[in-house]
Motif scaffolding. Structure first.
Motif, short mmCIF file in Angstrom:
data_model
loop_
_atom_site.label_atom_id
_atom_site.label_comp_id
_atom_site.label_asym_id
_atom_site.label_seq_id
_atom_site.Cartn_x
_atom_site.Cartn_y
_atom_site.Cartn_z
N ILE A 30 99.62 49.15 61.75
CA ILE A 30 98.79 48.02 61.27
C ILE A 30 97.81 48.38 60.28
O ILE A 30 97.51 47.41 59.45
N GLY A 31 97.30 49.50 60.21
CA GLY A 31 96.62 50.17 59.06
C GLY A 31 97.34 50.04 57.78
O GLY A 31 96.81 49.60 56.62
N ILE A 32 98.57 50.40 57.67
CA ILE A 32 99.53 50.28 56.49
C ILE A 32 99.38 48.72 56.09
O ILE A 32 99.34 48.61 54.82
N TYR A 33 99.58 47.99 57.18
CA TYR A 33 99.64 46.55 56.64
C TYR A 33 98.33 46.12 56.15
O TYR A 33 98.35 45.22 55.15
N GLY A 34 97.21 46.43 56.73
CA GLY A 34 95.88 46.23 56.11
C GLY A 34 95.77 46.60 54.64
O GLY A 34 95.17 46.00 53.88
N LEU A 35 96.29 47.88 54.33
CA LEU A 35 96.18 48.43 53.07
C LEU A 35 96.87 47.65 52.01
O LEU A 35 96.60 47.44 51.05
N MET A 36 98.07 47.02 52.60
CA MET A 36 98.80 46.21 51.88
C MET A 36 98.32 44.86 51.30
O MET A 36 98.65 44.23 50.24
N THR A 37 97.73 44.16 52.30
CA THR A 37 97.50 42.99 52.09
C THR A 37 95.98 42.52 51.70
O THR A 37 96.03 41.39 51.25
N THR A 38 95.05 43.19 51.97
CA THR A 38 93.71 43.01 51.40
C THR A 38 93.28 43.43 49.91
O THR A 38 93.97 44.60 49.80
N MET A 60 103.16 34.79 51.43
CA MET A 60 104.45 35.33 50.86
C MET A 60 104.31 36.93 50.79
O MET A 60 105.20 37.78 51.33
N LYS A 61 103.12 37.32 50.18
CA LYS A 61 102.72 38.78 50.10
C LYS A 61 102.72 39.58 51.69
O LYS A 61 103.17 40.59 52.00
N LYS A 62 102.24 38.51 52.49
CA LYS A 62 102.06 38.93 54.09
C LYS A 62 103.48 39.11 54.72
O LYS A 62 103.57 39.99 55.19
N LEU A 63 104.15 38.31 54.36
CA LEU A 63 105.59 38.06 54.92
C LEU A 63 106.34 39.57 54.42
O LEU A 63 106.91 40.25 55.27
N VAL A 64 106.14 39.89 53.11
CA VAL A 64 106.93 41.05 52.78
C VAL A 64 106.18 42.17 53.45
O VAL A 64 107.09 43.12 53.64
N SER A 65 105.26 42.38 53.38
CA SER A 65 104.41 43.45 54.03
C SER A 65 104.75 43.44 55.49
O SER A 65 105.14 44.70 55.94
N LEU A 66 104.96 42.24 56.39
CA LEU A 66 105.27 42.42 57.59
C LEU A 66 106.51 43.12 57.73
O LEU A 66 106.87 43.78 58.66
N PHE A 67 107.26 42.55 56.86
CA PHE A 67 108.89 42.95 56.94
C PHE A 67 108.80 44.36 56.71
O PHE A 67 109.64 45.20 57.45
N LEU A 68 108.15 45.02 55.76
CA LEU A 68 108.38 46.36 55.58
C LEU A 68 107.76 47.27 56.69
O LEU A 68 108.17 48.21 56.95
N ILE A 69 106.74 46.82 57.39
CA ILE A 69 105.95 47.43 58.40
C ILE A 69 107.07 47.31 59.53
O ILE A 69 107.07 48.30 60.44
N LEU A 70 107.84 46.38 59.79
CA LEU A 70 108.91 46.17 60.80
C LEU A 70 109.87 47.08 60.70
O LEU A 70 110.27 48.00 61.34
N VAL A 71 110.22 47.29 59.24
CA VAL A 71 111.50 48.27 59.02
C VAL A 71 110.69 49.60 59.27
O VAL A 71 111.61 50.52 60.09
N LEU A 72 109.65 50.05 58.78
CA LEU A 72 109.16 51.49 59.10
C LEU A 72 108.93 51.57 60.67
O LEU A 72 109.36 52.77 61.07
N ALA A 73 108.54 50.71 61.25
CA ALA A 73 108.27 50.85 62.84
C ALA A 73 109.93 51.33 63.36
O ALA A 73 109.98 52.11 64.24
N PHE A 74 110.88 50.37 63.04
CA PHE A 74 112.25 50.56 63.41
C PHE A 74 112.43 52.13 63.35
O PHE A 74 112.79 52.86 64.20
N PHE A 75 112.24 52.60 62.06
CA PHE A 75 112.89 54.08 61.58
C PHE A 75 112.05 54.96 62.42
O PHE A 75 112.47 56.05 63.04
#
Lengths: 112, 245, 88
Positions: free
Chosen positions: A12-20, B1-16
């Motif tokens: 979640i922290g990485i997500y926050g770093l990417m989106t804000t 859009m950027k949030k969707l891409v970030s979410l996708f990347l985070i989910l991939v990272l979580a899977f690995f």
């Protein structure tokens, strides 16, 4: 479960770093990430039915085991360092604010 | 859009991450480790040099580290050089805050009547609790880092609770540099007396007594003073502001 | 023992929800208060993991000093922002 929560906090922290782009929010996201890393490191050393690693007068007589003290020693210092790092980051953010009048990273820069 | 891409990347990272961790650890339950194979058993048994025995609280004497709190014995005895590095990092960050906030005076936060009255009563107790925590760091939970931070919190409360305190930070700097220098001098004394830097050269006494564990209480008092003055310095520097007329 | 397991699950789930709420929100004050809440929950998590030293440190620093530093940093920003809003 707490181990899973630690990993989730890092993500979640990485997500926050990417989106804000707000600088203070970046530092908040960094803090969330640091908290997750600390929780994860502590949870690695946990032993089921373990005791806190301190010798006391009323330890049980039968066999027992302490939890792993080494990750705790690491995290103990890391928390204090994290405070110093976030204070330094906030001071840098304030200086940028003083110079540019905004906390938004996308409004800084460019030629004027 | 950027949030969707970030979410996708985070989910991939979580899977690995979860698949990678699932092989080594008992991931979905309370994790458990095999006791016998972990590295810190030597620290727990005071057996790093291979001359330890059974530990009994209040009876065992002349142990290797002699601290009842094993985390403390790791932080300031076995890995003391690491701690020296950590407080150097903290010193550098305090230095950075001080340099970047260089000019300025104290923020005039209007403290109310409740804060002023409560600060007079609570701040000395907090200071006393902080001192208790870092002097008993080898017996009870706590130690130099939380004790020093608690002293800094008391300082902060006092700072904002009273109008008379001016931002005179000279004593803080003095305490900080003296504590840091004494820590290094203790390390050098270990080098000359016992043969290696920061070695525990004093007699370690009985496990669980207040005067025991050699240099551990001394080092933790120094670390507590240093961390307390550094964090107080950060906080006091931080609450300075430009003069706005 | 089972009540500790239930507490562990509650703390874990509230940690994740709080972290999402802290990162996603637009309001900066809400983010700081939620970060403080996360620190307090982390103290419970550390205590559940039998790490009293770390729990003490986190209780002093995470929920006290870090919150103070963030609040002061934003407090300095706010007056100028208000002036801007008034002049607009």
């Amino acid at each position: 479960m707490i181990q899973f929560a630690g990993i989730a906090l890092i993500l979640i922290g990485i997500y926050g770093l990417m989106t804000t782009k707000h600088m203070i929010k970046l530092i908040i996201a960094l803090n969330v990430m640091e908290l997750g890393a600390n929780i994860f490191i502590i949870s690695i050393g946990f032993v089921a039915h373990g005791l806190a690693p301190i010798y006391t007068a009323d330890l049980p007589n039968q066999a027992f085991s302490f939890v792993d003290p080494l990750p705790q020693a690491m995290v103990l210092t890391a928390i204090v360092i994290g405070f110093g790092v976030s204070a330094l980051g906030l001071v840098v953010a304030q200086n940028i604010y003083k110079k540019h009048g905004t906390y938004d990273l996308s409004e800084i820069g460019g030629e004027e | 859009m950027k949030k969707l891409v970030s979410l996708f990347l985070i989910l991939v990272l979580a899977f690995f991450l979860t698949t990678a961790l699932d092989q080594g650890l008992d991931f979905w339950h309370s994790p458990s480790q095999l006791d016998a194979f972990r590295m810190s058993n030597a620290f727990v048994q005071n057996d790093v040099l291979g001359e330890g025995g059974a530990l009994v609280f209040g009876e065992s004497k002349n142990l290797e580290s002699g601290s009842a709190n094993i985390v403390t014995s790791i932080v300031v005895d076995y890995r003391s050089f690491d701690t020296l590095g950590e407080i150097t990092v903290l010193f550098l960050s305090a230095l950075g805050v001080g340099l970047l906030m260089g000019s300025g005076v104290r923020t005039t936060l209007r403290s109310g009547f409740i804060l002023k009255t409560a600060a007079k009563m609570v701040a000395p107790l907090m200071l006393l609790t902080g001192i208790y925590i870092f002097t008993h760091g080898h017996l009870t939970p706590g130690g130099g880092f939380p004790g020093g931070s608690m002293m800094a919190t008391a300082f902060l409360l006092h700072y904002f609770g009273s109008d008379t305190v001016k931002s005179n930070l000279k004593p803080l700097k003095w305490i900080e540099s003296t504590a840091g220098a004494l820590y290094i001098l203790l390390g050098l004394a270990g080098l000359f007396v016992a043969g290696s830097f920061l070695q525990n050269f004093l007699p370690t006494g009985t496990l669980g007594h207040l005067v025991s564990a050699g240099i551990i209480p001394l080092v933790y008092v120094l670390v507590g003073l240093k961390v307390g003055s550094e964090v107080s310095g950060i906080v006091a520097d931080f609450s300075k502001t430009e003069v706005v007329s | 023992m089972s009540i500790l397991l239930v507490l562990e699950w509650i703390v874990g789930i509230v940690l994740i929800i709080g972290a999402v709420a802290c990162v996603v929100t637009e309001n900066i004050w809400a983010a700081i208060v939620r970060l403080s809440l996360l620190s307090m929950l982390a103290v419970v998590a550390f205590a559940l993991m039998r790490a009293p030293d770390v729990a003490l440190t986190e209780a002093v620093i995470g929920s006290g000093l870090v919150t103070f530093v963030f609040v002061v940093a934003i407090k300095k920003m706010l007056p100028k922002e208000n002036e801007n809003e008034e002049t607009r």
